[in-house]
Structure formats: structure tokens, C-alpha cells
Design an enzyme around this catalytic site. Structure first.
Site, PDB file in Angstrom:
ATOM      1  N   ARG A 145      12.053  -6.372   5.559  1.00  0.00           N
ATOM      2  CA  ARG A 145      12.014  -4.905   5.730  1.00  0.00           C
ATOM      3  C   ARG A 145      12.473  -4.543   7.143  1.00  0.00           C
ATOM      4  O   ARG A 145      13.217  -3.606   7.337  1.00  0.00           O
ATOM      5  CB  ARG A 145      10.580  -4.405   5.501  1.00  0.00           C
ATOM      6  CG  ARG A 145      10.416  -2.910   5.669  1.00  0.00           C
ATOM      7  CD  ARG A 145       9.064  -2.430   5.169  1.00  0.00           C
ATOM      8  NE  ARG A 145       7.973  -2.745   6.076  1.00  0.00           N
ATOM      9  CZ  ARG A 145       6.667  -2.561   5.800  1.00  0.00           C
ATOM     10  NH1 ARG A 145       6.297  -2.095   4.637  1.00  0.00           N
ATOM     11  NH2 ARG A 145       5.743  -2.850   6.682  1.00  0.00           N
ATOM     12  N   ARG A 161      -0.146  -8.590  13.636  1.00  0.00           N
ATOM     13  CA  ARG A 161      -0.737  -7.577  12.746  1.00  0.00           C
ATOM     14  C   ARG A 161      -1.610  -8.235  11.679  1.00  0.00           C
ATOM     15  O   ARG A 161      -2.662  -7.708  11.315  1.00  0.00           O
ATOM     16  CB  ARG A 161       0.367  -6.723  12.103  1.00  0.00           C
ATOM     17  CG  ARG A 161       1.045  -5.786  13.120  1.00  0.00           C
ATOM     18  CD  ARG A 161       2.295  -5.158  12.545  1.00  0.00           C
ATOM     19  NE  ARG A 161       2.008  -4.200  11.498  1.00  0.00           N
ATOM     20  CZ  ARG A 161       2.846  -3.897  10.507  1.00  0.00           C
ATOM     21  NH1 ARG A 161       4.026  -4.492  10.429  1.00  0.00           N
ATOM     22  NH2 ARG A 161       2.516  -3.003   9.617  1.00  0.00           N
ATOM     23  N   ARG A 182      11.566  -0.915  11.169  1.00  0.00           N
ATOM     24  CA  ARG A 182      10.502  -0.529  12.079  1.00  0.00           C
ATOM     25  C   ARG A 182      10.401  -1.485  13.267  1.00  0.00           C
ATOM     26  O   ARG A 182      10.552  -2.680  13.112  1.00  0.00           O
ATOM     27  CB  ARG A 182       9.179  -0.528  11.313  1.00  0.00           C
ATOM     28  CG  ARG A 182       9.042   0.679  10.435  1.00  0.00           C
ATOM     29  CD  ARG A 182       7.900   0.526   9.475  1.00  0.00           C
ATOM     30  NE  ARG A 182       6.679   0.079  10.149  1.00  0.00           N
ATOM     31  CZ  ARG A 182       5.523  -0.030   9.520  1.00  0.00           C
ATOM     32  NH1 ARG A 182       5.438   0.275   8.240  1.00  0.00           N
ATOM     33  NH2 ARG A 182       4.465  -0.432  10.166  1.00  0.00           N
ATOM     34  N   LYS A 195       0.833  -1.212   0.000  1.00  0.00           N
ATOM     35  CA  LYS A 195       0.000   0.000   0.000  1.00  0.00           C
ATOM     36  C   LYS A 195       0.866   1.259   0.000  1.00  0.00           C
ATOM     37  O   LYS A 195       0.637   2.180  -0.776  1.00  0.00           O
ATOM     38  CB  LYS A 195      -0.910   0.057   1.246  1.00  0.00           C
ATOM     39  CG  LYS A 195      -1.914  -1.072   1.358  1.00  0.00           C
ATOM     40  CD  LYS A 195      -2.875  -0.864   2.534  1.00  0.00           C
ATOM     41  CE  LYS A 195      -2.191  -0.835   3.893  1.00  0.00           C
ATOM     42  NZ  LYS A 195      -1.569  -2.102   4.315  1.00  0.00           N
ATOM     43  N   ARG A 247      -9.356   1.075   9.053  1.00  0.00           N
ATOM     44  CA  ARG A 247      -8.906  -0.275   9.411  1.00  0.00           C
ATOM     45  C   ARG A 247      -9.975  -1.042  10.186  1.00  0.00           C
ATOM     46  O   ARG A 247      -9.749  -2.200  10.526  1.00  0.00           O
ATOM     47  CB  ARG A 247      -7.666  -0.161  10.288  1.00  0.00           C
ATOM     48  CG  ARG A 247      -6.355  -0.501   9.582  1.00  0.00           C
ATOM     49  CD  ARG A 247      -5.257  -0.298  10.598  1.00  0.00           C
ATOM     50  NE  ARG A 247      -4.011  -0.940  10.331  1.00  0.00           N
ATOM     51  CZ  ARG A 247      -2.984  -0.367   9.720  1.00  0.00           C
ATOM     52  NH1 ARG A 247      -3.091   0.845   9.227  1.00  0.00           N
ATOM     53  NH2 ARG A 247      -1.847  -1.011   9.599  1.00  0.00           N
TER      54      ARG A 247
HETATM   55  P1  AMP Z   1       0.960   0.988   9.126  1.00  0.00           P
HETATM   56  O1  AMP Z   1       2.135   1.859   8.886  1.00  0.00           O
HETATM   57  O2  AMP Z   1      -0.257   1.406   8.338  1.00  0.00           O
HETATM   58  O3  AMP Z   1       1.263  -0.473   8.981  1.00  0.00           O
HETATM   59  O4  AMP Z   1       0.528   1.206  10.652  1.00  0.00           O
HETATM   60  C1  AMP Z   1       1.421   0.885  11.702  1.00  0.00           C
HETATM   61  C2  AMP Z   1       0.645   0.779  13.014  1.00  0.00           C
HETATM   62  O5  AMP Z   1       0.013   2.044  13.312  1.00  0.00           O
HETATM   63  C3  AMP Z   1      -0.490  -0.236  13.037  1.00  0.00           C
HETATM   64  O6  AMP Z   1      -0.044  -1.553  13.317  1.00  0.00           O
HETATM   65  C4  AMP Z   1      -1.388   0.331  14.132  1.00  0.00           C
HETATM   66  O7  AMP Z   1      -0.846   0.059  15.412  1.00  0.00           O
HETATM   67  C5  AMP Z   1      -1.257   1.831  13.900  1.00  0.00           C
HETATM   68  N1  AMP Z   1      -2.273   2.314  12.950  1.00  0.00           N
HETATM   69  C6  AMP Z   1      -2.069   2.858  11.708  1.00  0.00           C
HETATM   70  N2  AMP Z   1      -3.222   3.174  11.113  1.00  0.00           N
HETATM   71  C7  AMP Z   1      -4.199   2.825  11.993  1.00  0.00           C
HETATM   72  C8  AMP Z   1      -5.619   2.876  11.955  1.00  0.00           C
HETATM   73  N3  AMP Z   1      -6.275   3.336  10.888  1.00  0.00           N
HETATM   74  N4  AMP Z   1      -6.296   2.423  13.060  1.00  0.00           N
HETATM   75  C9  AMP Z   1      -5.660   1.965  14.136  1.00  0.00           C
HETATM   76  N5  AMP Z   1      -4.328   1.864  14.232  1.00  0.00           N
HETATM   77  C10 AMP Z   1      -3.594   2.289  13.177  1.00  0.00           C
END
Ligand code: AMP
Length: 188
Positions: free
Chosen positions: A127, A145, A134, A13, A88
Site C-alpha cells: 500500500r 506500528r 502514506r 478496518k 487504541r
Molecule cells: P490509522 O489510519 O488508524 O492507521 O492511524 C494512523 C496514525 O494516526 C497512527 O499510527 C497514530 O499515529 C495516529 N492515530 C490514529 N488513531 C489514533 C488513536 N486512536 N490514538 C492515537 N493515535 C492515533
């Protein structure tokens, strides 16, 4: 162009959003990136989110809905935006729908990037091993996740399909092929 990119962690994404940003001249709205910046800046929101994110769980709907609503009001979102990592949960999707109505904005499409879970584990673990990887990219956290995705986010595929807004593309193809599929799916 107002777009949501949907798909499990590691599906591409973020990679696709960055390419579309260049091609369409609209911003990528990544709630994950915004939360990571808040952690780096040690803001109260960042401090509250850090532990939850390190476990791979979801930050509260209230926090992320607030982030998105505020971000959508910025002038650079006038011509459009690409939502990456939001919504999400069904509750977030409902909140987004209300927000967009209030702001007189309409979604053009929701694109699901489909991906194979075993390949994703490989991708995300490598990654995480890269320099400065990260904190939430180790394998146990990734498995959580993916579980959280299956339970809380995957229902959005049906949610948007039922609204007639969903387009699906194969995320296992090379990056350029996926980009071409997304552009074909959104018709531009
Ligand atoms: P991402 O970079 O999109 O994989 O997000 C990393 C982490 O941020 C996720 O595993 C969640 O802990 C938090 N996070 C990001 N976007 C959301 C969302 N829309 N709702 C809840 N938690 C989020």
C-alpha cells in the site's frame, strides 16, 4: 448501529468500514483520517501530530478523545457510526465509555478483525508503494506500528471480551467474506 472495528494496521478496518458505511448509511469515524486531514490543513493539531504519526507512535489520548467527542456530536452520527482506529488504548476505551454515557449512546458491538502479522507487513508495504502512499507505510514504521498495537491496543480485545461485547472475525479471508462475517457477528 454503533460499532467499533478493532484490529492491527492493515487488517482491513478501513476497507470494511467503507463498505459498512454504504450498507448501513452511517459514517466512518477514522481518527487516522481526521488527523491526516489536520496535517494536510496544517492546523496546530496537525502540526503537533505529524512527527508522532510519521514514527508510527500514538498521538496523545487527550487529542484523539477530543476529536472523537466532537465528531460524535455531529448530526450524521445520530443514527450510528463505525469507529475505525479508535479506541487504541485502554484509557481511550474508558474515555469513550464515559463519552457515550454522557451522550446517551450505547455501543452495539466491537468487532475484532483478526489478521496474520507477516501478511499484514506485505499488505501495508505494498500500500505504501502505491502512488501517493502514506508516509507511515514503510516497513520499519510498520513494524513499530505493529509493536505499538501489540503493546497498547491488543489489550482492548480482552477488555471488550470481558464486557461481553467482543465479536471476532477472520480478516485473512477475501474482502466480501470478511464483510459477511462482520454482518453475521453483529446480527444484521
Ligand atoms: P490509522 O489510519 O488508524 O492507521 O492511524 C494512523 C496514525 O494516526 C497512527 O499510527 C497514530 O499515529 C495516529 N492515530 C490514529 N488513531 C489514533 C488513536 N486512536 N490514538 C492515537 N493515535 C492515533
Amino acid at each position: 448501529m454503533r460499532l467499533i472495528l478493532l484490529g492491527p494496521p492493515g487488517a482491513g478496518k478501513g476497507t470494511q468500514a467503507k463498505i459498512l458505511v454504504e450498507d448501513y448509511g452511517i459514517p466512518q469515524l477514522s481518527t487516522g483520517d481526521i488527523l491526516r486531514s489536520a496535517i494536510a490543513a496544517k492546523t496546530p493539531m496537525g502540526l503537533a501530530a505529524k512527527e508522532v504519526m510519521d514514527r508510527g507512535d500514538l498521538v496523545s489520548d487527550t487529542i484523539v478523545n477530543g476529536i472523537v467527542s466532537e465528531r460524535l456530536d455531529a448530526p450524521d452520527c445520530k443514527p450510528g457510526f463505525i469507529l475505525d482506529g479508535f479506541p487504541r488504548t485502554i484509557a481511550q476505551a474508558e474515555a469513550l465509555s464515559t463519552m457515550l454515557k454522557e451522550k446517551s449512546m450505547e455501543l452495539n458491538a466491537v468487532v475484532e478483525i483478526k489478521a496474520d502479522v507477516d501478511v499484514l507487513v506485505q499488505r501495508v508495504v505494498s500500500r505504501g508503494k502505491e502512488a501517493g502512499g502514506r508516509a507511515d507505510d514503510n516497513e520499519a514504521v510498520l513494524r513499530n506500528r505493529l509493536e505499538v498495537y501489540n503493546q497498547q491496543t491488543a489489550p482492548l480485545v480482552k477488555y471488550y471480551a470481558d464486557k461481553g461485547q467482543l465479536k471476532s472475525v477472520d480478516g485473512m479471508e477475501p474482502v466480501e467474506t470478511v464483510t459477511a462475517s462482520i454482518k453475521a457477528a453483529i446480527g444484521s
